[in-house]
Enzyme design. Structure first.
Site, PDB file in Angstrom:
ATOM      1  N   ASP A 211      62.924  30.561  64.406  1.00  0.00           N
ATOM      2  CA  ASP A 211      63.408  31.295  63.238  1.00  0.00           C
ATOM      3  C   ASP A 211      64.812  31.858  63.471  1.00  0.00           C
ATOM      4  O   ASP A 211      65.182  32.177  64.601  1.00  0.00           O
ATOM      5  CB  ASP A 211      62.426  32.440  62.921  1.00  0.00           C
ATOM      6  CG  ASP A 211      62.653  33.010  61.536  1.00  0.00           C
ATOM      7  OD1 ASP A 211      63.174  32.286  60.662  1.00  0.00           O
ATOM      8  OD2 ASP A 211      62.299  34.185  61.328  1.00  0.00           O
TER       9      ASP A 211
ATOM     10  N   ARG B  69      70.491  33.049  59.420  1.00  0.00           N
ATOM     11  CA  ARG B  69      71.230  34.259  59.787  1.00  0.00           C
ATOM     12  C   ARG B  69      72.263  33.975  60.868  1.00  0.00           C
ATOM     13  O   ARG B  69      73.354  34.554  60.876  1.00  0.00           O
ATOM     14  CB  ARG B  69      70.246  35.347  60.261  1.00  0.00           C
ATOM     15  CG  ARG B  69      69.583  36.087  59.109  1.00  0.00           C
ATOM     16  CD  ARG B  69      68.395  36.884  59.565  1.00  0.00           C
ATOM     17  NE  ARG B  69      67.237  36.027  59.788  1.00  0.00           N
ATOM     18  CZ  ARG B  69      66.120  36.429  60.386  1.00  0.00           C
ATOM     19  NH1 ARG B  69      66.033  37.662  60.845  1.00  0.00           N
ATOM     20  NH2 ARG B  69      65.108  35.593  60.518  1.00  0.00           N
ATOM     21  N   TRP B  70      71.943  33.073  61.768  1.00  0.00           N
ATOM     22  CA  TRP B  70      72.887  32.685  62.833  1.00  0.00           C
ATOM     23  C   TRP B  70      74.160  32.116  62.200  1.00  0.00           C
ATOM     24  O   TRP B  70      75.274  32.470  62.599  1.00  0.00           O
ATOM     25  CB  TRP B  70      72.213  31.648  63.732  1.00  0.00           C
ATOM     26  CG  TRP B  70      73.034  31.175  64.901  1.00  0.00           C
ATOM     27  CD1 TRP B  70      73.077  31.743  66.145  1.00  0.00           C
ATOM     28  CD2 TRP B  70      73.904  30.036  64.939  1.00  0.00           C
ATOM     29  NE1 TRP B  70      73.924  31.021  66.960  1.00  0.00           N
ATOM     30  CE2 TRP B  70      74.436  29.979  66.242  1.00  0.00           C
ATOM     31  CE3 TRP B  70      74.280  29.074  64.011  1.00  0.00           C
ATOM     32  CZ2 TRP B  70      75.337  28.982  66.640  1.00  0.00           C
ATOM     33  CZ3 TRP B  70      75.168  28.080  64.403  1.00  0.00           C
ATOM     34  CH2 TRP B  70      75.690  28.045  65.697  1.00  0.00           C
TER      35      TRP B  70
ATOM     36  N   ASN C  10      58.315  26.868  52.661  1.00  0.00           N
ATOM     37  CA  ASN C  10      59.753  26.560  52.726  1.00  0.00           C
ATOM     38  C   ASN C  10      60.218  25.662  51.568  1.00  0.00           C
ATOM     39  O   ASN C  10      61.410  25.572  51.296  1.00  0.00           O
ATOM     40  CB  ASN C  10      60.137  25.937  54.077  1.00  0.00           C
ATOM     41  CG  ASN C  10      60.093  26.914  55.232  1.00  0.00           C
ATOM     42  OD1 ASN C  10      59.772  26.554  56.362  1.00  0.00           O
ATOM     43  ND2 ASN C  10      60.418  28.174  54.989  1.00  0.00           N
TER      44      ASN C  10
ATOM     45  N   ARG D 291      62.587  27.212  48.931  1.00  0.00           N
ATOM     46  CA  ARG D 291      64.020  27.481  49.180  1.00  0.00           C
ATOM     47  C   ARG D 291      64.877  26.667  48.205  1.00  0.00           C
ATOM     48  O   ARG D 291      64.374  25.737  47.564  1.00  0.00           O
ATOM     49  CB  ARG D 291      64.356  27.108  50.625  1.00  0.00           C
ATOM     50  CG  ARG D 291      63.678  28.031  51.606  1.00  0.00           C
ATOM     51  CD  ARG D 291      64.156  27.804  53.009  1.00  0.00           C
ATOM     52  NE  ARG D 291      63.509  28.758  53.904  1.00  0.00           N
ATOM     53  CZ  ARG D 291      63.906  29.024  55.130  1.00  0.00           C
ATOM     54  NH1 ARG D 291      64.948  28.389  55.632  1.00  0.00           N
ATOM     55  NH2 ARG D 291      63.268  29.903  55.860  1.00  0.00           N
TER      56      ARG D 291
ATOM     57  N   ARG E  30      56.218  38.599  62.784  1.00  0.00           N
ATOM     58  CA  ARG E  30      55.094  38.162  61.946  1.00  0.00           C
ATOM     59  C   ARG E  30      54.757  36.717  62.265  1.00  0.00           C
ATOM     60  O   ARG E  30      55.502  36.024  62.946  1.00  0.00           O
ATOM     61  CB  ARG E  30      55.428  38.361  60.468  1.00  0.00           C
ATOM     62  CG  ARG E  30      56.705  37.679  60.009  1.00  0.00           C
ATOM     63  CD  ARG E  30      56.897  37.791  58.491  1.00  0.00           C
ATOM     64  NE  ARG E  30      58.240  37.380  58.127  1.00  0.00           N
ATOM     65  CZ  ARG E  30      59.252  38.203  57.859  1.00  0.00           C
ATOM     66  NH1 ARG E  30      59.083  39.511  57.923  1.00  0.00           N
ATOM     67  NH2 ARG E  30      60.436  37.726  57.542  1.00  0.00           N
TER      68      ARG E  30
ATOM     69  N   SER F  61      53.743  34.363  59.785  1.00  0.00           N
ATOM     70  CA  SER F  61      54.199  33.463  58.718  1.00  0.00           C
ATOM     71  C   SER F  61      53.313  32.219  58.529  1.00  0.00           C
ATOM     72  O   SER F  61      53.819  31.097  58.469  1.00  0.00           O
ATOM     73  CB  SER F  61      55.660  33.050  58.948  1.00  0.00           C
ATOM     74  OG  SER F  61      56.491  34.177  59.020  1.00  0.00           O
TER      75      SER F  61
END
Ligand code: IPE
Ligand code: IPE
Ligand code: MG
Length: 248
Positions: free
Chosen positions: A23, A27-28, A71, A74, A197, A199
């Site tokens: 995960d 964000r990376w 997913n 998205r 979490r 998920s």
């Protein structure tokens, strides 16, 4: 540094099966001012690192969460990019998998993947099927609730048609109907990105798994992080409901 860590690992107490929630790709990338897809592409390097490190050290099963049933929700562009990346990566990695004697497997509702992705996956599974050092399992279009509902349907079907008695339903026969039927439960779960979490991942199989959460994004995951996680695992006391005193 990473060699020291590796040498500290007790090879007699290795987790046989490690499950990973890869995960933090988005964000990376965002942190670098790049589109999310750039993060997914960069995550492939981390997949290679963990696969190689796990096989080298003697782990038998490595399950990577690559795409959840949720997913699909998205943006379409990201979903398409992930599916394209999947086909490309699988095709490119078959050679290396064979060289390293690693067998590829997949769990999830694979029939609902785009035709191209499904075909590439099936072919790679077939082409690596005689490898014996480690099994790399991709969780693709996977969710644990899907898997549990699916197994329940199969069992109900078996009872209805007289192949199975209600009295035969127990934890063992239930496990045997899951997508992971031939795979032992993971002893260690690793999740990157700082999120704590599950998920919808391996809910049944994680019943007694040790959980290890890492505060780094998936594309930054390297071999040393696997070693750290295994060392942390080896320092845990796994009691399975007993008291500490009963274990010695
Ligand atoms: C994990 O990274 C990869 C997939 C779920 C396919 P994310 O894409 O979830 O990245 P974050 O968590 O949004 O940063
Ligand atoms: C879990 O990550 C699924 C994969 C790593 C493939 P998500 O990013 O989808 O999970 P949530 O939404 O943060 O729970
Ligand atoms: Mg995420």
């Amino acid at each position: 540094m990473s060699d020291n860590l590796k040498e500290s690992i007790n090879l007699d107490r290795l987790p046989e099966h490690i499950a990973v929630i890869m995960d933090g790709n988005g964000r990376w990338a965002k942190k670098k001012g790049m589109p999310r897809v750039f993060g997914h592409r960069s995550g492939v390097k981390a997949v290679r690192e963990i696969t190689e490190a796990a096989a080298e050290i003697g782990v038998k099963y490595l399950t990577l969460y690559a795409f959840s049933t949720e997913n699909w929700n998205r943006p379409a562009l990201e979903v398409d990019a992930l599916m394209t990346l999947l086909v490309k990566t699988i095709k490119e990695e078959v050679k290396t998998l064979n060289k390293n004697n690693i067998r590829l497997e997949a769990i999830g509702d694979l029939s609902r993947l785009p035709e191209k992705s499904h075909m590439a996956l099936k072919e790679a599974i077939k082409d690596t099927s005689s490898n014996t050092r480690m099994t790399l399992i991709l969780a693709l279009n996977y969710s644990s609730r899907w898997e549990i509902v699916n197994s329940t349907k199969q069992i109900a079907e078996a009872v209805k048609s007289g192949k199975m008695e209600i009295e035969d339903i127990n934890a063992e026969t239930f496990s045997a109907h899951l997508a992971t039927a031939k795979i032992p439960d993971p002893e260690l779960l690793i999740r990157t990105s700082g999120e704590k979490r599950i998920s919808n991942y391996l809910l049944w199989q994680l019943a007694y798994t040790e959980l290890h959460f890492l505060d780094l994004f998936w594309p930054d995951f390297r071999k040393q992080h696997l070693y750290e996680s295994i060392l942390d695992f080896q320092n845990r006391e796994r009691r399975f409901g007993k008291t500490s005193e009963q274990l010695t």
